[in-house]
Design a protein around this motif. Structure first.
Motif, PDB file in Angstrom:
ATOM      1  N   GLY A 197       0.797  -1.222   0.000  1.00 50.78           N
ATOM      2  CA  GLY A 197       0.000   0.000   0.000  1.00 50.78           C
ATOM      3  C   GLY A 197       0.827   1.267   0.000  1.00 50.78           C
ATOM      4  N   ALA A 198       0.184   2.351   0.458  1.00 52.09           N
ATOM      5  CA  ALA A 198       0.811   3.669   0.476  1.00 52.09           C
ATOM      6  C   ALA A 198       0.236   4.463   1.648  1.00 52.09           C
ATOM      7  CB  ALA A 198       0.578   4.384  -0.866  1.00 52.09           C
ATOM      8  N   ASP A 199       0.320   5.796   1.570  1.00 50.08           N
ATOM      9  CA  ASP A 199      -0.210   6.683   2.624  1.00 50.08           C
ATOM     10  C   ASP A 199       0.409   6.350   3.987  1.00 50.08           C
ATOM     11  OD1 ASP A 199      -1.867   7.857   0.716  1.00 50.08           O
ATOM     12  OD2 ASP A 199      -3.495   6.467   1.119  1.00 50.08           O
ATOM     13  N   PHE A 200       1.720   6.148   4.010  1.00 52.61           N
ATOM     14  CA  PHE A 200       2.374   5.708   5.246  1.00 52.61           C
ATOM     15  C   PHE A 200       2.299   6.766   6.352  1.00 52.61           C
ATOM     16  CE2 PHE A 200       5.168   3.390   2.015  1.00 52.61           C
ATOM     17  CZ  PHE A 200       4.337   2.278   2.023  1.00 52.61           C
ATOM     18  N   ILE A 201       2.409   8.024   5.993  1.00 53.76           N
ATOM     19  CA  ILE A 201       2.351   9.069   7.018  1.00 53.76           C
ATOM     20  C   ILE A 201       0.969   9.110   7.659  1.00 53.76           C
ATOM     21  CG2 ILE A 201       2.448  11.570   7.398  1.00 53.76           C
ATOM     22  CD1 ILE A 201       4.627  11.707   5.286  1.00 53.76           C
ATOM     23  N   GLU A 202      -0.080   9.040   6.841  1.00 55.28           N
ATOM     24  CA  GLU A 202      -1.442   9.064   7.374  1.00 55.28           C
ATOM     25  C   GLU A 202      -1.739   7.825   8.213  1.00 55.28           C
ATOM     26  OE1 GLU A 202      -1.209  11.734   3.917  1.00 55.28           O
ATOM     27  OE2 GLU A 202      -0.610   9.657   4.282  1.00 55.28           O
ATOM     28  N   LYS A 203      -1.109   6.711   7.857  1.00 57.89           N
ATOM     29  CA  LYS A 203      -1.377   5.464   8.573  1.00 57.89           C
ATOM     30  C   LYS A 203      -0.512   5.300   9.821  1.00 57.89           C
ATOM     31  CE  LYS A 203      -2.987   2.631   4.690  1.00 57.89           C
ATOM     32  NZ  LYS A 203      -2.761   1.389   3.903  1.00 57.89           N
ATOM     33  N   TYR A 204       0.761   5.644   9.689  1.00 56.67           N
ATOM     34  CA  TYR A 204       1.711   5.307  10.746  1.00 56.67           C
ATOM     35  C   TYR A 204       2.257   6.520  11.482  1.00 56.67           C
ATOM     36  CZ  TYR A 204       1.581   1.198   7.700  1.00 56.67           C
ATOM     37  OH  TYR A 204       1.170   0.145   6.917  1.00 56.67           O
ATOM     38  N   GLY A 205       1.895   7.733  11.015  1.00 52.55           N
ATOM     39  CA  GLY A 205       2.315   8.937  11.711  1.00 52.55           C
ATOM     40  C   GLY A 205       3.414   9.686  10.981  1.00 52.55           C
ATOM     41  N   GLU A 206       3.590  10.967  11.324  1.00 56.59           N
ATOM     42  CA  GLU A 206       4.552  11.819  10.646  1.00 56.59           C
ATOM     43  C   GLU A 206       5.993  11.371  10.866  1.00 56.59           C
ATOM     44  OE1 GLU A 206       3.965  15.875  11.593  1.00 56.59           O
ATOM     45  OE2 GLU A 206       1.962  15.987  10.712  1.00 56.59           O
ATOM     46  N   LYS A 207       6.288  10.767  12.009  1.00 57.16           N
ATOM     47  CA  LYS A 207       7.647  10.289  12.273  1.00 57.16           C
ATOM     48  C   LYS A 207       7.847   8.868  11.759  1.00 57.16           C
ATOM     49  CE  LYS A 207       8.680  13.198  16.302  1.00 57.16           C
ATOM     50  NZ  LYS A 207       9.116  13.202  17.728  1.00 57.16           N
ATOM     51  N   ALA A 208       6.912   8.001  12.080  1.00 54.45           N
ATOM     52  CA  ALA A 208       7.074   6.589  11.723  1.00 54.45           C
ATOM     53  C   ALA A 208       6.855   6.336  10.238  1.00 54.45           C
ATOM     54  CB  ALA A 208       6.111   5.727  12.540  1.00 54.45           C
ATOM     55  N   GLY A 209       5.999   7.125   9.569  1.00 59.61           N
ATOM     56  CA  GLY A 209       5.694   6.896   8.166  1.00 59.61           C
ATOM     57  C   GLY A 209       6.910   6.954   7.267  1.00 59.61           C
ATOM     58  N   PRO A 210       7.678   8.054   7.283  1.00 60.60           N
ATOM     59  CA  PRO A 210       8.882   8.101   6.439  1.00 60.60           C
ATOM     60  C   PRO A 210       9.918   7.048   6.819  1.00 60.60           C
ATOM     61  CG  PRO A 210       8.213  10.311   7.118  1.00 60.60           C
ATOM     62  CD  PRO A 210       7.375   9.356   7.907  1.00 60.60           C
ATOM     63  N   LYS A 211      10.054   6.764   8.124  1.00 61.62           N
ATOM     64  CA  LYS A 211      11.001   5.733   8.551  1.00 61.62           C
ATOM     65  C   LYS A 211      10.578   4.358   8.045  1.00 61.62           C
ATOM     66  CE  LYS A 211      12.604   8.076  12.756  1.00 61.62           C
ATOM     67  NZ  LYS A 211      12.688   8.002  14.232  1.00 61.62           N
ATOM     68  N   PHE A 212       9.265   4.118   8.004  1.00 63.86           N
ATOM     69  CA  PHE A 212       8.742   2.854   7.494  1.00 63.86           C
ATOM     70  C   PHE A 212       9.174   2.664   6.042  1.00 63.86           C
ATOM     71  CE2 PHE A 212       5.571   0.411   5.201  1.00 63.86           C
ATOM     72  CZ  PHE A 212       5.302  -0.648   6.035  1.00 63.86           C
ATOM     73  N   ALA A 213       8.957   3.710   5.219  1.00 64.74           N
ATOM     74  CA  ALA A 213       9.310   3.619   3.804  1.00 64.74           C
ATOM     75  C   ALA A 213      10.802   3.434   3.612  1.00 64.74           C
ATOM     76  CB  ALA A 213       8.825   4.870   3.068  1.00 64.74           C
ATOM     77  N   GLU A 214      11.608   4.090   4.452  1.00 62.12           N
ATOM     78  CA  GLU A 214      13.064   3.985   4.327  1.00 62.12           C
ATOM     79  C   GLU A 214      13.569   2.630   4.812  1.00 62.12           C
ATOM     80  OE1 GLU A 214      17.120   6.248   5.915  1.00 62.12           O
ATOM     81  OE2 GLU A 214      15.146   7.110   6.317  1.00 62.12           O
ATOM     82  N   MET A 215      13.039   2.176   5.951  1.00 56.56           N
ATOM     83  CA  MET A 215      13.510   0.915   6.523  1.00 56.56           C
ATOM     84  C   MET A 215      13.251  -0.260   5.581  1.00 56.56           C
ATOM     85  SD  MET A 215      12.666  -0.743  10.263  1.00 56.56           S
ATOM     86  CE  MET A 215      10.889  -0.679  10.043  1.00 56.56           C
ATOM     87  N   TYR A 216      12.102  -0.234   4.912  1.00 56.93           N
ATOM     88  CA  TYR A 216      11.751  -1.336   4.027  1.00 56.93           C
ATOM     89  C   TYR A 216      12.051  -1.034   2.559  1.00 56.93           C
ATOM     90  CZ  TYR A 216       9.451  -3.351   8.096  1.00 56.93           C
ATOM     91  OH  TYR A 216       9.198  -3.869   9.343  1.00 56.93           O
ATOM     92  N   ALA A 217      12.766   0.069   2.304  1.00 57.12           N
ATOM     93  CA  ALA A 217      13.188   0.427   0.941  1.00 57.12           C
ATOM     94  C   ALA A 217      12.029   0.333  -0.037  1.00 57.12           C
ATOM     95  CB  ALA A 217      14.343  -0.480   0.490  1.00 57.12           C
ATOM     96  N   VAL A 218      10.899   0.916   0.337  1.00 57.79           N
ATOM     97  CA  VAL A 218       9.692   0.839  -0.489  1.00 57.79           C
ATOM     98  C   VAL A 218       9.891   1.674  -1.749  1.00 57.79           C
ATOM     99  CG1 VAL A 218       7.213   1.312  -0.609  1.00 57.79           C
ATOM    100  CG2 VAL A 218       8.235   0.486   1.528  1.00 57.79           C
TER     101      VAL A 218
END
Length: 548
Positions: A325-346
């Protein structure tokens, strides 16, 4: 031509941050000459001999004799790339070498500026420049200098995962406007030595391949020619549009597949990375890295691939899993969303669920049913989306099917799985009343579609069987995430009950072998579908396919 000095008309039109570079004069600047000579000794006779063992394949002297003016292009995955190329080029040509370097890094402070100015002779490229001043400078240099090798990284930025990305159009702009040919270079092993996120390079081997010289051409032709040359050296250097590695270690056949009324299509949604050790559990890396090479963070790149079943007559369009999926910031928060995308190299640049549906002439409004194997984020993340100020079901007209046991597990996850279940990916489905909960293996939840249950990976995972009595396909989910996991003992470190999963795999693969069924893999970076065969108490891949 006129000397390039501070008083030239064309020079005074350039921005002030470029005017300090003495090597744009065609005079010998003694300060820069001294430091470039010193740096040459350090680079060639220490750093790139003992710390980074640089090997050059090809002859720069021959190229220079025939082409004193060139655009030199190379892949870019490391801060080491520019200095590696500089170290490989013979010192007698250094005063004619210019490197187009990112201003926000190579000129970010006084020390870096001094190094870039005197040791590299770098041109600061402002990647946010709206006026095209750096572009104008490069065009002026290529148009007016009789001898110049301008080094440019056509991807525009460093690769996140080591794979070569699409080229920006600036390369063909420079080449065609100034009729300057291009020299292809390929840095092999650079991503492992100094990738994004690392403070300094690690010791290791680096090979620089000197390739052919290509005439000025549109960027599409340049990219295709570069790709063909590089893949002759490293078949795993690129990925295709669906996110798979461009050249797989085994050949695959295109397959048009129809089961009953359903046209069967793969729906790639992008790529992401997971730790190779976690993906293969106790299997030694020396075995799994042959088919699934890892990046510098030990992540293997895997596909996020859904399955689309379309019945044109009934206008029923069924999606099995909807992946990360997408919309990581809306789903996981302003801090965790970008880190999620970076950690998993999305990476959704080349493929997304919307693009895959559009290729079939569909939108999210056409999907009638969504079968979720389980509610881990990489399987149901696309089930919800941020729309009209809230998280909502992505497919507004669809029913969603999941095992009741898996929903209960997701609502109350154990400590080990807590990081895999995110309420934002499934709670909106519960709130909207669009979930159909299944209790165990169920026949014909939809015409010709049944589900079995596996508890080895997570509680209440379901795999999907599609069969018209003649042709059968299994959507394996995380029971068998990739074709490499067909062997019984090759299970993931993520699996909660690996011994149970091995037994579940054996039952599924035994039945699939008897039915000569197709297996569809959600996470395989190479193939959509395979058939399998029995191999002395185990199983192996028989034929490999990509769905047409």
């Amino acid at each position: 031509m006129r000397d390039w000095d501070y008083e030239n008309e064309q020079w005074t039109r350039l921005p002030s941050y470029l005017k300090h570079l003495p090597l744009f004069t065609r005079h010998y600047d003694l300060v820069s000459l001294f430091f470039r000579s010193l740096w040459s000794v350090i680079l060639k006779y220490w750093f790139f001999r003992f710390y980074i063992r640089l090997k050059v394949v090809g002859d720069f002297h021959e190229v220079r004799r025939n082409y004193p003016k060139l655009l030199v292009i190379a892949n870019h995955a490391s801060h080491l790339d520019a200095v590696s190329i500089a170290a490989a080029i013979p010192f007698r040509y250094w005063l004619d070498v210019y490197i187009a370097a990112a201003k926000d890094y190579f000129f970010s402070n006084a020390l870096f500026t001094f190094f870039s100015k005197h040791c590299l002779g770098a041109i600061p490229i402002d990647r946010k420049d709206k006026k095209g001043e750096a572009v104008e400078l490069c065009l002026n240099l290529l148009s007016n200098l009789e001898a110049i090798w301008l080094i440019i990284f056509p991807e525009g930025t460093r690769s996140k995962d080591g794979f070569i990305g699409q080229f920006k159009r600036g390369v063909s702009l420079f080449s065609e406007k100034t009729t300057t040919p291009l020299l292809f270079l390929y840095l092999e092993g650079n991503a492992d030595l100094w990738p994004k996120g690392r403070i300094f390079a690690v010791p290791g081997k680096l090979t620089l391949h000197v390739g052919p010289v290509h005439p000025p051409a549109p960027i599409e032709l340049i990219y295709e020619s570069y790709r063909k040359w590089v893949t002759s050296i490293n078949p795993h250097a690129f990925r295709d549009e669906g996110g798979r590695i461009m050249t797989a270690p085994f050949p695959a056949t295109a397959l048009e597949l129809k089961i009953g009324p359903y046209k069967v299509s793969a729906a790639p949604t992008g790529q992401f990375g997971l730790d190779g050790g976690a993906m293969f559990g106790t299997v030694p890396k020396v075995l799994w890295e042959k088919s699934n090479p890892a990046d510098s963070a030990n992540r293997i790149q895997i596909e996020a691939r859904a399955l689309l079943l379309s019945d044109a007559d009934s206008k029923r369009h069924i999606l099995i899993d909807c992946v990360i999926g997408a919309d990581f910031i809306e789903k996981y928060g302003e801090k965790a969303g970008p880190k999620f995308a970076e950690m998993y190299a999305v990476d959704r640049e080349k493929a997304s669920l919307e693009k895959s549906l559009a290729k079939q002439g569909l939108t999210v409004n056409d999907i009638t049913d969504v079968i979720l194997t389980h509610l881990h984020f990489d399987h149901c993340g696309g089930a919800t989306t941020f729309r009209d100020g809230a998280l909502r079901p992505t497919f507004p007209k669809a029913r969603y099917y999941v095992q009741k046991a898996n929903l209960e597990n997701a609502l109350h996850p154990n400590r080990r799985e807590r990081a895999s279940y995110y309420a934002a990916n499934f709670q909106p489905l519960v709130d909207a009343g669009v979930l159909t909960l299944l209790n165990g293996p169920t026949e014909n939840i939809l015409p010709m579609i049944s589900v079995g249950v596996s508890n080895g990976h997570t509680e209440g995972q379901q795999y999907v069987r599609v069969s018209d009595g003649t042709t059968t396909l299994y959507y394996c989910g995380d029971v068998i995430p990739t074709s490499t996991h067909v062997r019984l003992a090759w299970v993931m470190g993520y699996d909660l009950r690996p011994l149970d999963l091995i037994d579940e795999k054996e039952r599924l693969l035994t039945r699939a072998t008897q039915e000569n069924a197709y297996l569809f893999f959600e996470h395989d970076p190479y193939f959509d579908v395979t058939t399998i065969r029995s191999e002395k108490g185990d199983f192996g891949v028989n034929e490999r396919f990509r769905l047409a």
